[in-house]
Design a protein around this motif. Structure first.
Motif, short mmCIF file in Angstrom:
data_model
loop_
_atom_site.label_atom_id
_atom_site.label_comp_id
_atom_site.label_asym_id
_atom_site.label_seq_id
_atom_site.Cartn_x
_atom_site.Cartn_y
_atom_site.Cartn_z
N LEU A 109 0.83 -1.21 0.00
CA LEU A 109 0.00 0.00 0.00
C LEU A 109 0.87 1.26 0.00
CD1 LEU A 109 -2.74 -1.08 2.56
CD2 LEU A 109 -2.99 -0.90 0.08
N ASP A 113 0.94 4.12 -2.81
CA ASP A 113 0.75 5.51 -2.43
C ASP A 113 1.91 6.37 -2.96
OD1 ASP A 113 -0.80 7.49 -1.03
OD2 ASP A 113 0.74 7.48 0.53
N THR A 121 -8.64 -1.60 -0.52
CA THR A 121 -8.50 -2.73 0.40
C THR A 121 -9.84 -3.45 0.49
OG1 THR A 121 -9.15 -1.44 2.33
CG2 THR A 121 -6.79 -1.44 1.75
#
Length: 171
Positions: A109, A113, A121
Motif C-alpha cells: 500500500l 501511495d 482494500t
C-alpha cells in the motif's frame, strides 16, 4: 473496471462473500503467482475459499495472467521488500493497465501511495458497496466483523469502518 488482486484481498473478499458481487461488476485479474499462492496451495489443503475461487476461474469470472517483466518483479521485491504476490500484482497493474489494485499488505500500500497507483482494500470494498447501496447495513456489518476475524486489520480501522456503516456499537 479492471482490478488486479493480490492473494490476501482475494481470499478475504471470498471469505466474506463479497467477491461474487465484485466479479459481476468488474473484470478481475490475478497473476500466476497469486493463482499459485491462493488457489493451488489452497486446493492442496482443501480450503473452501480456494475451491470457490477456482470455480470463478473456471467460469472466467477471474482471469489468470502471466507476468512478463521478471526483471522489474525482482527489482520491486528487492528494493521494496515486497512478497512475490504483492510485487506481481503491481507488475500486473502496469502490464495490463488496470484501473485499480486490490491489496491489504501495508508495504504494498505504501508503494502504491508513493507511486500514485490507485488501490483499494477489502474493507474499502465493503464501505464503498454499502455507500452505493449494493449491500445493506446488516450485510456490511457482518462483512466488517468477518474481516476483523479473518484479516489483519488494526482495531481502529475496524471501528472506523463500523462507524461509517452506522454500527459503532455493534462490536
Amino acid at each position: 473496471m479492471i482490478i488486479a488482486f493480490d492473494s490476501s484481498t482475494l481470499i478475504l473478499l471470498q471469505k466474506i462473500k463479497l467477491l461474487d458481487l465484485i466479479v459481476q461488476r468488474n473484470q478481475v485479474i490475478v497473476s500466476g503467482g497469486v493463482y499459485k499462492e491462493t488457489i493451488l496451495k489452497g486446493l492442496e489443503k482443501n480450503y473452501l475459499d480456494a475451491i470457490e475461487l477456482n470455480e470463478k476461474i473456471k467460469n472466467n469470472l477471474i482471469r489468470v495472467i502471466k507476468i512478463t517483466n521478471q526483471n522489474k518483479l525482482e527489482e520491486i521485491q528487492k528494493n521494496f521488500n515486497l512478497a512475490r504476490g504483492e510485487a506481481e500484482t503491481i507488475i500486473l497493474h502496469e502490464q495490463e493497465k488496470t484501473d485499480l489494485i486490490a491489496l491489504d499488505d501495508l508495504k504494498a500500500l505504501k508503494y502504491c501511495d508513493y507511486y500514485k497507483i490507485l488501490f483499494i482494500t477489502a474493507i474499502n470494498f465493503v464501505i464503498n458497496y454499502y455507500k452505493q447501496k449494493l449491500i445493506n447495513k446488516n450485510e456490511a456489518l457482518d462483512m466488517i466483523k468477518n474481516l476483523a476475524k479473518f484479516g489483519r486489520y488494526k482495531e481502529g480501522i475496524i471501528f472506523y469502518a463500523l462507524e461509517i456503516v452506522g454500527g459503532k456499537n455493534e462490536w
